[in-house]
Design a protein around this motif. Structure first.
Motif, PDB file in Angstrom:
ATOM      1  N   VAL A   5      21.576  32.132  -6.354  1.00 53.04           N
ATOM      2  CA  VAL A   5      21.108  31.426  -7.327  1.00 53.04           C
ATOM      3  C   VAL A   5      20.487  29.954  -5.917  1.00 53.04           C
ATOM      4  O   VAL A   5      19.055  29.807  -6.259  1.00 53.04           O
ATOM      5  CB  VAL A   5      21.897  30.571  -8.042  1.00 53.04           C
ATOM      6  N   GLU A   6      20.537  29.680  -5.181  1.00 58.87           N
ATOM      7  CA  GLU A   6      20.388  28.841  -4.858  1.00 58.87           C
ATOM      8  C   GLU A   6      19.681  29.410  -3.530  1.00 58.87           C
ATOM      9  O   GLU A   6      18.578  28.402  -4.044  1.00 58.87           O
ATOM     10  CB  GLU A   6      21.531  28.836  -3.130  1.00 58.87           C
ATOM     11  N   ALA A   7      18.592  30.055  -3.391  1.00 59.20           N
ATOM     12  CA  ALA A   7      18.346  31.777  -2.498  1.00 59.20           C
ATOM     13  C   ALA A   7      16.871  31.784  -3.426  1.00 59.20           C
ATOM     14  O   ALA A   7      15.386  30.785  -3.217  1.00 59.20           O
ATOM     15  CB  ALA A   7      18.680  32.759  -2.113  1.00 59.20           C
ATOM     16  N   ALA A   8      17.266  31.422  -5.713  1.00 61.39           N
ATOM     17  CA  ALA A   8      15.984  32.019  -6.043  1.00 61.39           C
ATOM     18  C   ALA A   8      15.717  30.517  -6.204  1.00 61.39           C
ATOM     19  O   ALA A   8      14.117  30.233  -6.048  1.00 61.39           O
ATOM     20  CB  ALA A   8      17.033  32.114  -7.221  1.00 61.39           C
ATOM     21  N   GLU A   9      16.411  29.094  -6.491  1.00 60.85           N
ATOM     22  CA  GLU A   9      15.798  28.222  -6.124  1.00 60.85           C
ATOM     23  C   GLU A   9      15.087  27.751  -4.866  1.00 60.85           C
ATOM     24  O   GLU A   9      13.421  27.086  -5.307  1.00 60.85           O
ATOM     25  CB  GLU A   9      16.936  26.936  -6.376  1.00 60.85           C
ATOM     26  N   LEU A  10      15.281  27.788  -3.753  1.00 62.32           N
ATOM     27  CA  LEU A  10      14.939  27.530  -2.986  1.00 62.32           C
ATOM     28  C   LEU A  10      13.445  28.641  -2.450  1.00 62.32           C
ATOM     29  O   LEU A  10      12.945  28.048  -1.242  1.00 62.32           O
ATOM     30  CB  LEU A  10      15.910  27.962  -1.812  1.00 62.32           C
ATOM     31  N   THR A  11      13.589  29.323  -3.169  1.00 68.59           N
ATOM     32  CA  THR A  11      11.674  30.114  -3.100  1.00 68.59           C
ATOM     33  C   THR A  11      10.511  29.275  -3.287  1.00 68.59           C
ATOM     34  O   THR A  11       9.692  29.381  -2.348  1.00 68.59           O
ATOM     35  CB  THR A  11      11.723  31.391  -4.458  1.00 68.59           C
ATOM     36  N   ALA A  12      10.660  28.305  -3.887  1.00 66.34           N
ATOM     37  CA  ALA A  12       9.453  27.447  -4.537  1.00 66.34           C
ATOM     38  C   ALA A  12       9.147  26.277  -3.180  1.00 66.34           C
ATOM     39  O   ALA A  12       8.290  25.886  -2.999  1.00 66.34           O
ATOM     40  CB  ALA A  12       9.890  26.386  -5.751  1.00 66.34           C
ATOM     41  N   HIS A  13      10.814  26.406  -2.179  1.00 71.36           N
ATOM     42  CA  HIS A  13      10.338  25.688  -1.285  1.00 71.36           C
ATOM     43  C   HIS A  13       9.856  25.777   0.023  1.00 71.36           C
ATOM     44  O   HIS A  13      10.183  25.186   0.961  1.00 71.36           O
ATOM     45  CB  HIS A  13      11.641  24.090  -1.284  1.00 71.36           C
ATOM     46  N   VAL A  14       9.717  27.011   0.322  1.00 68.21           N
ATOM     47  CA  VAL A  14       9.332  27.433   1.034  1.00 68.21           C
ATOM     48  C   VAL A  14       8.163  26.825   1.926  1.00 68.21           C
ATOM     49  O   VAL A  14       7.437  26.952   1.453  1.00 68.21           O
ATOM     50  CB  VAL A  14       9.134  29.403   1.229  1.00 68.21           C
ATOM     51  N   GLY A  15       8.207  26.627   3.663  1.00 66.48           N
ATOM     52  CA  GLY A  15       7.305  25.688   4.139  1.00 66.48           C
ATOM     53  C   GLY A  15       7.519  24.357   3.830  1.00 66.48           C
ATOM     54  O   GLY A  15       6.787  23.605   4.767  1.00 66.48           O
ATOM     55  N   ASP A  16       8.923  23.475   2.975  1.00 68.69           N
ATOM     56  CA  ASP A  16       8.823  22.557   2.493  1.00 68.69           C
ATOM     57  C   ASP A  16      10.053  22.170   3.879  1.00 68.69           C
ATOM     58  O   ASP A  16      10.486  21.985   4.017  1.00 68.69           O
ATOM     59  CB  ASP A  16       9.125  22.359   1.105  1.00 68.69           C
ATOM     60  N   GLU A  17       9.865  20.289   4.222  1.00 65.57           N
ATOM     61  CA  GLU A  17      10.956  19.623   4.933  1.00 65.57           C
ATOM     62  C   GLU A  17      11.896  18.784   3.460  1.00 65.57           C
ATOM     63  O   GLU A  17      11.332  18.370   2.937  1.00 65.57           O
ATOM     64  CB  GLU A  17      10.923  18.782   5.331  1.00 65.57           C
ATOM     65  N   LEU A  18      13.109  19.510   3.270  1.00 62.34           N
ATOM     66  CA  LEU A  18      13.951  18.695   2.420  1.00 62.34           C
ATOM     67  C   LEU A  18      15.148  18.271   3.109  1.00 62.34           C
ATOM     68  O   LEU A  18      15.175  18.507   4.378  1.00 62.34           O
ATOM     69  CB  LEU A  18      14.339  19.953   1.774  1.00 62.34           C
ATOM     70  N   ALA A  40      21.789  22.204  -2.689  1.00 62.05           N
ATOM     71  CA  ALA A  40      21.913  23.553  -1.837  1.00 62.05           C
ATOM     72  C   ALA A  40      22.197  23.857  -0.593  1.00 62.05           C
ATOM     73  O   ALA A  40      22.471  22.827  -0.417  1.00 62.05           O
ATOM     74  CB  ALA A  40      20.623  24.400  -1.888  1.00 62.05           C
ATOM     75  N   TYR A  41      23.632  24.726  -0.174  1.00 57.12           N
ATOM     76  CA  TYR A  41      24.557  24.440   0.881  1.00 57.12           C
ATOM     77  C   TYR A  41      23.721  25.621   2.045  1.00 57.12           C
ATOM     78  O   TYR A  41      23.792  26.532   1.320  1.00 57.12           O
ATOM     79  CB  TYR A  41      26.089  24.747   0.824  1.00 57.12           C
ATOM     80  N   LEU A  42      23.279  25.767   3.154  1.00 60.78           N
ATOM     81  CA  LEU A  42      22.914  26.373   3.984  1.00 60.78           C
ATOM     82  C   LEU A  42      23.060  25.559   5.796  1.00 60.78           C
ATOM     83  O   LEU A  42      23.896  25.144   5.309  1.00 60.78           O
ATOM     84  CB  LEU A  42      21.560  26.263   3.354  1.00 60.78           C
ATOM     85  N   SER A  43      22.782  27.259   6.624  1.00 61.73           N
ATOM     86  CA  SER A  43      23.709  27.029   7.943  1.00 61.73           C
ATOM     87  C   SER A  43      22.189  26.845   8.619  1.00 61.73           C
ATOM     88  O   SER A  43      20.989  28.025   8.100  1.00 61.73           O
ATOM     89  CB  SER A  43      24.273  28.429   8.675  1.00 61.73           C
ATOM     90  N   VAL A  44      21.626  26.306   9.670  1.00 60.49           N
ATOM     91  CA  VAL A  44      20.623  25.825  10.208  1.00 60.49           C
ATOM     92  C   VAL A  44      20.519  26.082  11.529  1.00 60.49           C
ATOM     93  O   VAL A  44      22.192  26.274  12.123  1.00 60.49           O
ATOM     94  CB  VAL A  44      19.399  24.687  10.167  1.00 60.49           C
ATOM     95  N   PRO A  45      20.082  26.672  12.840  1.00 62.57           N
ATOM     96  CA  PRO A  45      20.693  26.421  14.273  1.00 62.57           C
ATOM     97  C   PRO A  45      21.274  24.780  14.673  1.00 62.57           C
ATOM     98  O   PRO A  45      20.105  24.319  13.730  1.00 62.57           O
ATOM     99  CB  PRO A  45      19.194  27.150  14.095  1.00 62.57           C
ATOM    100  N   VAL A  61      12.647  33.105   2.285  1.00 61.21           N
ATOM    101  CA  VAL A  61      13.811  33.106   1.517  1.00 61.21           C
ATOM    102  C   VAL A  61      13.775  34.532   1.681  1.00 61.21           C
ATOM    103  O   VAL A  61      12.958  35.562   0.744  1.00 61.21           O
ATOM    104  CB  VAL A  61      13.706  32.377   0.298  1.00 61.21           C
ATOM    105  N   ASP A  62      14.801  35.468   1.235  1.00 60.95           N
ATOM    106  CA  ASP A  62      14.610  37.297   0.432  1.00 60.95           C
ATOM    107  C   ASP A  62      16.018  37.043  -0.399  1.00 60.95           C
ATOM    108  O   ASP A  62      17.228  36.943  -0.026  1.00 60.95           O
ATOM    109  CB  ASP A  62      15.647  38.039   1.504  1.00 60.95           C
ATOM    110  N   VAL A  68      18.121  33.164   3.850  1.00 64.98           N
ATOM    111  CA  VAL A  68      17.607  31.594   3.815  1.00 64.98           C
ATOM    112  C   VAL A  68      17.151  31.242   4.828  1.00 64.98           C
ATOM    113  O   VAL A  68      18.498  30.923   5.416  1.00 64.98           O
ATOM    114  CB  VAL A  68      17.772  30.637   2.896  1.00 64.98           C
ATOM    115  N   ASP A  69      15.808  31.552   5.663  1.00 63.10           N
ATOM    116  CA  ASP A  69      15.905  31.213   7.089  1.00 63.10           C
ATOM    117  C   ASP A  69      15.643  29.450   7.111  1.00 63.10           C
ATOM    118  O   ASP A  69      14.637  29.545   6.459  1.00 63.10           O
ATOM    119  CB  ASP A  69      14.460  32.213   7.720  1.00 63.10           C
ATOM    120  N   ALA A  70      15.835  28.926   7.454  1.00 60.47           N
ATOM    121  CA  ALA A  70      15.556  27.694   7.616  1.00 60.47           C
ATOM    122  C   ALA A  70      15.960  27.105   9.219  1.00 60.47           C
ATOM    123  O   ALA A  70      16.530  27.676   9.791  1.00 60.47           O
ATOM    124  CB  ALA A  70      16.700  26.862   6.607  1.00 60.47           C
ATOM    125  N   SER A  71      15.524  25.588   9.528  1.00 64.03           N
ATOM    126  CA  SER A  71      15.851  25.084  11.188  1.00 64.03           C
ATOM    127  C   SER A  71      15.535  23.504  10.809  1.00 64.03           C
ATOM    128  O   SER A  71      14.861  23.295   9.348  1.00 64.03           O
ATOM    129  CB  SER A  71      14.356  25.078  12.228  1.00 64.03           C
TER     130      SER A  71
END
Length: 76
Positions: A5-18, A40-45, A61-62, A68-71
């Motif tokens: 569900v979090e991945a689906a929500e983040l799809t609209a935010h690809v390229g955004d900074e949150l 949403a809760y995620l891991s980043v480098p 996002v897949d 979710v790939d984020a940085s």
């Protein structure tokens, strides 16, 4: 992997900074971040410490796999 569900929500935010807050470290390579909006809760480098307020860029996002790939964005 992020919750589907979090991945689906983040799809609209690809390229955004949150905005988010680092909540814990995962060894030397990554940190867990709680995003503010959308929540949403995620891991980043790694690159920040617990308690730091950061900007996270959603790189890709897949939804099918919940991946979710984020940085961390440069300007924290």
């Amino acid at each position: 992997a992020v919750d589907l569900v979090e991945a689906a929500e983040l799809t609209a935010h690809v390229g955004d900074e949150l905005a988010g807050t680092v909540v814990r470290t995962r060894g030397e390579d990554s940190v867990d971040v709680q995003l503010v909006d959308p929540p949403a809760y995620l891991s980043v480098p790694a690159g920040a410490a617990p308690g730091d307020e950061v900007r996270v860029r959603i790189d890709s996002v897949d939804v099918a796999s919940g991946q979710v790939d984020a940085s961390l964005a440069g300007g924290r």
